[in-house]
Design a protein around this motif. Sequence first.
Motif, short mmCIF file in Angstrom:
data_model
loop_
_atom_site.label_atom_id
_atom_site.label_comp_id
_atom_site.label_asym_id
_atom_site.label_seq_id
_atom_site.Cartn_x
_atom_site.Cartn_y
_atom_site.Cartn_z
N ILE A 69 -9.06 3.18 -44.56
CA ILE A 69 -9.43 2.24 -43.50
C ILE A 69 -10.88 1.79 -43.63
CG2 ILE A 69 -7.70 3.16 -41.92
CD1 ILE A 69 -10.03 4.46 -40.33
N GLY A 70 -11.57 2.28 -44.67
CA GLY A 70 -12.91 1.79 -44.95
C GLY A 70 -13.99 2.33 -44.06
N ASP A 191 -6.03 -4.13 -48.67
CA ASP A 191 -4.58 -4.07 -48.44
C ASP A 191 -4.11 -5.39 -47.83
OD1 ASP A 191 -1.97 -3.53 -47.35
OD2 ASP A 191 -2.44 -1.39 -47.42
N ARG A 192 -3.18 -6.05 -48.47
CA ARG A 192 -2.76 -7.37 -48.00
C ARG A 192 -2.13 -7.32 -46.62
NH1 ARG A 192 1.32 -10.84 -50.91
NH2 ARG A 192 1.35 -11.78 -48.83
N ARG A 193 -1.64 -6.16 -46.19
CA ARG A 193 -1.06 -6.06 -44.86
C ARG A 193 -2.09 -6.36 -43.77
NH1 ARG A 193 1.37 -0.15 -44.93
NH2 ARG A 193 -0.59 0.14 -46.08
N MET A 194 -3.35 -6.09 -44.05
CA MET A 194 -4.42 -6.42 -43.11
C MET A 194 -4.48 -7.94 -42.91
SD MET A 194 -7.21 -4.54 -41.83
CE MET A 194 -8.89 -4.84 -41.27
N ARG A 217 -14.15 -7.55 -53.76
CA ARG A 217 -12.83 -6.92 -53.88
C ARG A 217 -12.06 -7.01 -52.57
NH1 ARG A 217 -11.41 -1.47 -52.94
NH2 ARG A 217 -9.39 -0.90 -53.81
N ARG A 218 -12.72 -6.67 -51.47
CA ARG A 218 -12.02 -6.61 -50.20
C ARG A 218 -11.81 -7.99 -49.58
NH1 ARG A 218 -15.33 -1.56 -47.36
NH2 ARG A 218 -14.29 0.13 -48.50
N ASP A 219 -12.83 -8.84 -49.65
CA ASP A 219 -12.81 -10.08 -48.89
C ASP A 219 -12.32 -11.28 -49.70
OD1 ASP A 219 -13.93 -8.75 -46.65
OD2 ASP A 219 -15.93 -8.95 -47.52
N VAL A 220 -12.38 -11.20 -51.01
CA VAL A 220 -11.92 -12.31 -51.84
C VAL A 220 -10.63 -11.94 -52.57
CG1 VAL A 220 -12.48 -13.86 -53.75
CG2 VAL A 220 -14.25 -13.24 -52.10
#
Length: 265
Positions: A69-70, A191-194, A217-220
């Motif tokens: 969950i970061g 995670d694309r589910r987000m 990585r996370r945002d793009v």
Amino acid sequence: MGETISAVLLDLDETILYDELATEAAFSATATHAAEIAAVDPGCLIVAVQEEARALWLEGPDPAWCDDIGTSEVEGLRARFEGNDPRTVAMRAWGPGFRSESWKRALRRCGIDDDMLASELDARFEQERVSTNPFIPGVEETLDQLEERYRLAIVTNGLPDVQREKLVRTGLMDRFDVVVISGELGFGKPDRRMYDETVRQLRLIAGECVMVGDNFRRDVAGAQEAGIRGVWISCGKDLPDTDVTPFLVVESLAELPSKLASCRG
């Protein structure tokens, strides 16, 4: 992904608010307070509490889930771990002991054995960090421009009580149509589910959205895997060595409205 852009999804920390600088300031203020009343070396205390908190965190109820969950020990040092997820409930039972023990061990490493002072520093750090949420320059004006044309969503990793408190204290909560926090879902970016959940709450399709953030990585990459156009805030850094090509690159959020306007429609 040729649809008209209808919504802008935004990361929170280091995109809208300075998180790392605020945390550094909270550690510094707390350590300075300790030095004033116990003659402890502030630098020693800061290093010690960060290292002790990290060691304790890795022994906690579910460090793998926390990583998913970061969140991290630094966020845990000011968290109340609110929520009904069984993993959050376990963290809430464990959290107060983690927080106080981190400060106790840190003080001992600096030559001071004082449990009352440790409790005071625990409360002081939370107070200092909760009250400090600086905006990155130009962000508020940029949000004013964006909300004239687009629906806005926050998509952030972290613990719900920590992230929501930031949004409330800064007045940001009322500026966003949707707020999605990883700790409330049990998984986080990339995670694309987000992203799927954010699009669902916006009642749009992925191609109508752009995601903006400082973490490539996370945002793009994560957003584009979900069919959302990714906008990277580079802060002057070179593109990572990857086969992912962002939709847009901006050096700061302030550049975004004009760049989106140039490709609108």
